[in-house]
Design an enzyme around this catalytic site. Structure first.
Site, PDB file in Angstrom:
ATOM      1  N   SER A 118       4.854 -10.091  39.259  1.00  0.00           N
ATOM      2  CA  SER A 118       4.007 -10.502  38.125  1.00  0.00           C
ATOM      3  C   SER A 118       4.820 -10.792  36.884  1.00  0.00           C
ATOM      4  O   SER A 118       5.670  -9.992  36.493  1.00  0.00           O
ATOM      5  CB  SER A 118       3.039  -9.384  37.750  1.00  0.00           C
ATOM      6  N   HIS A 150       0.827 -15.364  39.937  1.00  0.00           N
ATOM      7  CA  HIS A 150       1.466 -15.330  41.257  1.00  0.00           C
ATOM      8  C   HIS A 150       1.268 -16.687  41.910  1.00  0.00           C
ATOM      9  O   HIS A 150       0.185 -17.022  42.365  1.00  0.00           O
ATOM     10  CB  HIS A 150       0.852 -14.237  42.138  1.00  0.00           C
ATOM     11  N   HIS A 181      -1.012  -8.828  47.402  1.00  0.00           N
ATOM     12  CA  HIS A 181      -1.099  -7.380  47.156  1.00  0.00           C
ATOM     13  C   HIS A 181      -2.196  -6.758  48.011  1.00  0.00           C
ATOM     14  O   HIS A 181      -3.200  -7.415  48.299  1.00  0.00           O
ATOM     15  CB  HIS A 181      -1.438  -7.105  45.690  1.00  0.00           C
ATOM     16  N   TYR A 221      -4.330  -4.662  47.003  1.00  0.00           N
ATOM     17  CA  TYR A 221      -5.591  -4.553  46.246  1.00  0.00           C
ATOM     18  C   TYR A 221      -6.422  -5.828  46.296  1.00  0.00           C
ATOM     19  O   TYR A 221      -7.581  -5.842  45.925  1.00  0.00           O
ATOM     20  CB  TYR A 221      -5.340  -4.124  44.791  1.00  0.00           C
ATOM     21  N   GLU A 222      -5.812  -6.930  46.761  1.00  0.00           N
ATOM     22  CA  GLU A 222      -6.580  -8.172  46.909  1.00  0.00           C
ATOM     23  C   GLU A 222      -7.450  -8.132  48.170  1.00  0.00           C
ATOM     24  O   GLU A 222      -8.235  -9.045  48.400  1.00  0.00           O
ATOM     25  CB  GLU A 222      -5.627  -9.374  46.966  1.00  0.00           C
ATOM     26  N   ALA A 260       6.448  -5.943  38.337  1.00  0.00           N
ATOM     27  CA  ALA A 260       6.106  -5.462  37.009  1.00  0.00           C
ATOM     28  C   ALA A 260       5.657  -4.014  37.180  1.00  0.00           C
ATOM     29  O   ALA A 260       4.987  -3.686  38.162  1.00  0.00           O
ATOM     30  CB  ALA A 260       4.966  -6.289  36.433  1.00  0.00           C
ATOM     31  N   MET A 287       1.902  -1.671  41.678  1.00  0.00           N
ATOM     32  CA  MET A 287       0.933  -1.875  42.763  1.00  0.00           C
ATOM     33  C   MET A 287       1.497  -2.741  43.890  1.00  0.00           C
ATOM     34  O   MET A 287       0.745  -3.434  44.586  1.00  0.00           O
ATOM     35  CB  MET A 287      -0.336  -2.536  42.205  1.00  0.00           C
ATOM     36  N   SER A 288       2.811  -2.713  44.077  1.00  0.00           N
ATOM     37  CA  SER A 288       3.391  -3.621  45.085  1.00  0.00           C
ATOM     38  C   SER A 288       4.701  -3.045  45.619  1.00  0.00           C
ATOM     39  O   SER A 288       4.980  -1.861  45.463  1.00  0.00           O
ATOM     40  CB  SER A 288       3.666  -4.982  44.437  1.00  0.00           C
ATOM     41  N   ASN A 330       5.007  -2.010  30.234  1.00  0.00           N
ATOM     42  CA  ASN A 330       4.195  -1.131  29.377  1.00  0.00           C
ATOM     43  C   ASN A 330       4.575   0.316  29.647  1.00  0.00           C
ATOM     44  O   ASN A 330       5.151   0.625  30.689  1.00  0.00           O
ATOM     45  CB  ASN A 330       2.694  -1.313  29.701  1.00  0.00           C
ATOM     46  N   HIS A 371      -3.740  -6.629  31.658  1.00  0.00           N
ATOM     47  CA  HIS A 371      -2.919  -7.536  32.479  1.00  0.00           C
ATOM     48  C   HIS A 371      -2.174  -8.510  31.570  1.00  0.00           C
ATOM     49  O   HIS A 371      -1.031  -8.892  31.856  1.00  0.00           O
ATOM     50  CB  HIS A 371      -3.813  -8.292  33.473  1.00  0.00           C
TER      51      HIS A 371
HETATM   52  N1  HPA Z   1       0.454   0.632  36.430  1.00  0.00           N
HETATM   53  C1  HPA Z   1       0.395  -0.030  37.612  1.00  0.00           C
HETATM   54  N2  HPA Z   1       0.853  -1.253  37.787  1.00  0.00           N
HETATM   55  C2  HPA Z   1       1.433  -1.852  36.739  1.00  0.00           C
HETATM   56  C3  HPA Z   1       1.529  -1.235  35.483  1.00  0.00           C
HETATM   57  C4  HPA Z   1       1.019   0.082  35.330  1.00  0.00           C
HETATM   58  O1  HPA Z   1       1.074   0.703  34.246  1.00  0.00           O
HETATM   59  N3  HPA Z   1       2.144  -2.118  34.649  1.00  0.00           N
HETATM   60  C5  HPA Z   1       2.415  -3.224  35.390  1.00  0.00           C
HETATM   61  N4  HPA Z   1       1.982  -3.072  36.648  1.00  0.00           N
END
Ligand code: HPA
Length: 273
Positions: free
Chosen positions: A30, A61, A83, A85-86, A113, A211-212, A235, A247
């Site tokens: 991402s 993506h 992913h 989650y998709e 990310a 998440m990946s 973040n 996001h």
């Molecule tokens: N949590 C999960 N996935 C992420 C985050 C997060 O804080 N930042 C970017 N992808």
């Protein structure tokens, strides 16, 4: 997805690509998709044209495989990933990594990310992944095992290749780029974590959460590829600041981290490819 499906997809790529297939591939996560613009002389395959490939559905993506050169070194660049989650079944997440293996790729560089649990690693920074925790509840290796890919019970003691990570660290030092290192935890998502989850993960020694990436690492190690990885920190994880997570923020700080990641991957490619 069977062994034959994987080989058929790899054969289609070999038939259309005029040249020697690179031994190294990079997966861009991402906010990092634009790094693919650095690939020279690229032959481009849309995932939509690769039978068996799960198609990413998330903004940021792109869903393309580029075969070309990075800083003059041959690489395959995977622009975007699917992913869990998709809603993709876990076993289909194995497909693209296995196709890379069937193409003869030996080294896989995974990027993503991630949120940081480490005060010292703020948004815009980079972290080399030295180990992981699979907290996603899914595993792409679940199901009947085909020994032609790898063993039923793969060892993942050395999931993240120490020598490759050392090379990454050396490249970062040469470029004067700060490279943190630590343990990456994969959560299923798609929601960001709660502050309570982040406090729990911190007590487990987690440095970054996303998440990946873990599915690709497991599949790649199963079939004997060497893996290294870099998280672009977008973040601080939930509850660490007074802010909520978006996001949008992921994309914004991903772009900042991408500047250094671009330099780092070029240097790495010229050392390793
Ligand atoms: N949590 C999960 N996935 C992420 C985050 C997060 O804080 N930042 C970017 N992808």
């Amino acid at each position: 997805m069977s062994y034959d499906d994987v080989q058929a997809c790899a054969q289609l790529i070999k038939d259309k690509f005029d040249g020697t297939i690179p031994k190294m591939a990079m997966v861009l996560g991402s906010g990092l998709n634009d790094l693919a613009d650095s690939v020279e002389d690229a032959t481009v395959f849309s995932y939509a044209d690769l039978p068996g490939f799960p198609k990413p559905t998330v903004a940021g993506h792109a869903g393309r495989m580029l075969i070309g050169k990075l800083a003059g070194s041959p690489v395959i660049c995977m622009q975007g990933r699917a992913h869990a989650y998709e809603g993709h079944p876990p076993s289909t997440l194995a497909f693209s990594t296995r196709v890379l293996w069937a193409l003869g790729v030996e080294i896989l560089v995974l990027t993503n990310a991630a949120g940081s649990l480490d005060e010292k690693a703020g948004p815009g920074s980079l972290m080399a992944i030295t180990d992981h925790i699979n907290f996603s509840g899914i595993n792409p290796l679940v199901g009947l095992n085909d020994e032609r890919f790898g063993p039923r019970f793969p060892d993942v003691t050395a999931a993240w290749d120490k020598a490759l990570t050392k090379t990454l660290e050396g490249c970062a030092a040469d470029l004067d780029i700060e490279l943190h290192h630590g343990t990456y935890l994969m959560a299923l998502g798609p929601n960001f974590e709660t502050p309570a989850e982040i406090r729990a993960f911190r007590s487990w020694g987690v440095n970054a959460v996303g998440m990946s990436t873990v599915p690709e690492c497991l599949v790649a190690r199963h079939c004997g590829m060497r893996v290294c990885g870099i998280s672009s920190i977008t973040n601080y994880a939930a509850g660490m600041t007074g802010e909520e997570l978006t996001h949008h923020e992921t994309m914004e700080y991903g772009a900042i981290a991408a500047v250094n990641l671009d330099k780092l991957l070029r240097a790495f490619a010229s050392k390793v490819a």
